[in-house]
Design a protein around this motif. Structure first.
Motif, PDB file in Angstrom:
ATOM      1  N   GLU A  28      -4.820  -1.761  -0.473  1.00 21.31           N
ATOM      2  CA  GLU A  28      -4.674  -0.593  -1.349  1.00 21.31           C
ATOM      3  C   GLU A  28      -3.996  -0.956  -2.658  1.00 21.31           C
ATOM      4  OE1 GLU A  28      -2.077   2.311   0.420  1.00 21.31           O
ATOM      5  OE2 GLU A  28      -0.532   0.839   0.826  1.00 21.31           O
ATOM      6  N   PRO A  68      -8.629   2.080  -2.039  1.00 15.53           N
ATOM      7  CA  PRO A  68      -7.802   3.264  -1.782  1.00 15.53           C
ATOM      8  C   PRO A  68      -6.515   3.165  -2.599  1.00 15.53           C
ATOM      9  CG  PRO A  68      -8.595   2.368   0.286  1.00 15.53           C
ATOM     10  CD  PRO A  68      -8.955   1.376  -0.785  1.00 15.53           C
ATOM     11  N   GLY A 130      -8.686   6.518   2.265  1.00 18.23           N
ATOM     12  CA  GLY A 130      -7.590   5.937   3.037  1.00 18.23           C
ATOM     13  C   GLY A 130      -6.710   6.997   3.675  1.00 18.23           C
TER      14      GLY A 130
END
Ligand SMILES: [Zn+2]
Length: 436
Positions: A28, A68, A130
């Motif tokens: 992420e 994400p 996510g």
């Protein structure tokens, strides 16, 4: 813009926030942000507040460059300096990331658009952002309910269609569960979906609708079930009821199929098999006669000669074709003559299934002919059925009717989705000419 802070803010695109740090994790992108507010007054007494400390919250935002994204918002906690004020401290808030929400407002709206407008599975959208399945579903409910309940979504409607669809297939513990769909036949959007397909279910739905809206409805197209016809009373007693042409022809098709299966069974002693003469022509018989070429017609007649000793199936086919003829003319008087001929012919037929078809047609005579006065039919709404099926497929079988209804309406209910500005196209550069 060239300073690092300005660049980061431009990419974030959240007004009132400044980017403090960006960290790349394998899974992420983590963006630390702060609000830009530096002077704040107390919400109760108005005295200028004092910055006390910060608390950090994590919230998911739109995926960024395919990853994400997590926003880490270092929220400022303020304190009122006025001693007599009831308020001691409070934490700053923003409509972009509401308290106790796991995703930002814009990510929630986008999730709702992906699931609703584009009918993408909740799980796919959840994986992209996510977050969990439920976080996305909550966002769909929160943003979607507002869009679906907007009175401007439906507006006045003069012609509606009512149709049933199976919602849950029958299993060991239950019969097939049906839901009903109300369609605006002119704008081709789904007005609503309600639980059940009985007269009482329809009556309840009409009873809850806005009386002014109900009064504006002039025509209702339905299938040939008594429940819907009965359910229109009392609140929709003023409308012209039209027997939907597709469903009228389907009743005739089913009659033909029923005779074929019975004759098959009686002559061969078993259900249709691939090599059986009647089974082989079952699709040819259901097609319209005008769509059969010479070869097709010949095959059909051969099949009938081999498998239909008493011309019962042929009788069913002729009855079906006469029902279709009623719709080949645009002239109401001619249609009336044709329909009465079918009804009279069916009534004296030797085949029980055909007599029963005649009875159905007689009971719906007024409504069948009303098509020629109004032109109302569920036919042009086939595209909507495809949309509904798409939603059903991507939901992998809904358990909850309210979720199903919401997603059907988001996809086919004529939602005015917030417009997105169209960026200019990027074109490929022409390759440079090379001169030898
Ligand atoms: Zn105060």
């Amino acid at each position: 813009m060239s300073d690092a802070t300005g660049l980061a803010e431009a990419m974030l695109g959240l007004e009132g926030f400044t980017v403090v740090a960006v960290r790349e994790d394998p899974s992420e992108l983590v963006i630390s942000v702060e609000s830009t507010a530096v002077v704040v007054g107390c919400g109760v007494c108005g005295v200028r507040a004092q910055a006390q400390d910060r608390v950090t919250i994590d919230v998911r935002d739109l995926a960024c460059f395919g990853r994400p994204t997590r926003l880490v918002w270092r929220k400022r906690r303020w304190r009122c300096r006025e001693e007599r004020c009831a308020v001691k401290t409070w934490t700053e808030e923003s409509p972009a990331a509401l308290a106790r929400q796991l995703i930002t407002w814009r990510a929630g709206l986008e999730a709702c658009r992906q699931v609703g407008e584009l009918a993408r599975p909740v799980s796919t959208v959840a994986a992209e952002l996510g977050v969990s399945w439920w976080t996305v579903m909550h966002a769909v409910i929160e943003h979607g309910t507002r869009l679906v309940d907007d009175p401007a979504r439906v507006g006045p409607v003069t012609q509606i269609g009512v149709d049933e669809t199976s919602f849950l297939a029958a299993n060991r513990d239950r019969h097939t569960v049906y839901v009903s769909t109300i369609v605006d036949l002119e704008r081709h959007v789904v007005v609503d979906v309600f639980d059940g397909n009985s007269a009482a279910d329809l009556r309840k739905w009409v009873g809850r609708a806005d009386p002014n809206w109900v009064a504006g409805v002039e025509v209702v197209a339905t299938d040939l079930t008594e429940s819907y016809r009965a359910g229109l009373k009392p609140d929709l007693a003023h409308v012209t009821v039209v027997a939907d042409p597709f469903h009228v022809v389907r009743v005739a098709n089913r009659c033909l199929d029923k005779i074929r299966r019975r004759v098959q069974n009686e002559t061969l002693g078993h259900r249709g098999r691939k090599a059986d003469p009647l089974f082989k022509i079952r699709k040819l018989m259901l097609a319209g006669a005008e769509r059969l070429d010479e070869k097709g017609t010949e095959r059909m007649l051969l099949g009938l000669r081999a498998g239909d000793p008493d011309d019962e199936v042929l009788g069913g086919w002729l009855a079906k074709e006469s029902v279709r003829d009623v719709y080949l003319t645009g002239d109401r008087a001619e249609a009336e003559v044709l329909l009465d001929k079918v009804i009279a012919g069916c009534a004296v037929d030797e085949v029980a299934e055909i007599r029963s078809l005649g009875g159905t047609l007689a009971r719906w005579r007024t409504e069948i002919l009303a098509y020629h006065d109004t032109g109302a039919s569920n036919g042009p709404t086939e595209g909507l059925n495809l949309g509904v099926k798409k939603v059903k497929r991507c939901g992998h079988g809904f358990r909850r009717f309210d979720h199903y209804r919401l997603r059907v309406l988001l996809h086919t209910g004529g939602i005015d989705w917030p417009a997105r500005p169209r960026p200019p196209h990027i074109r490929t550069r022409r390759p440079p000419h090379s001169f030898a």
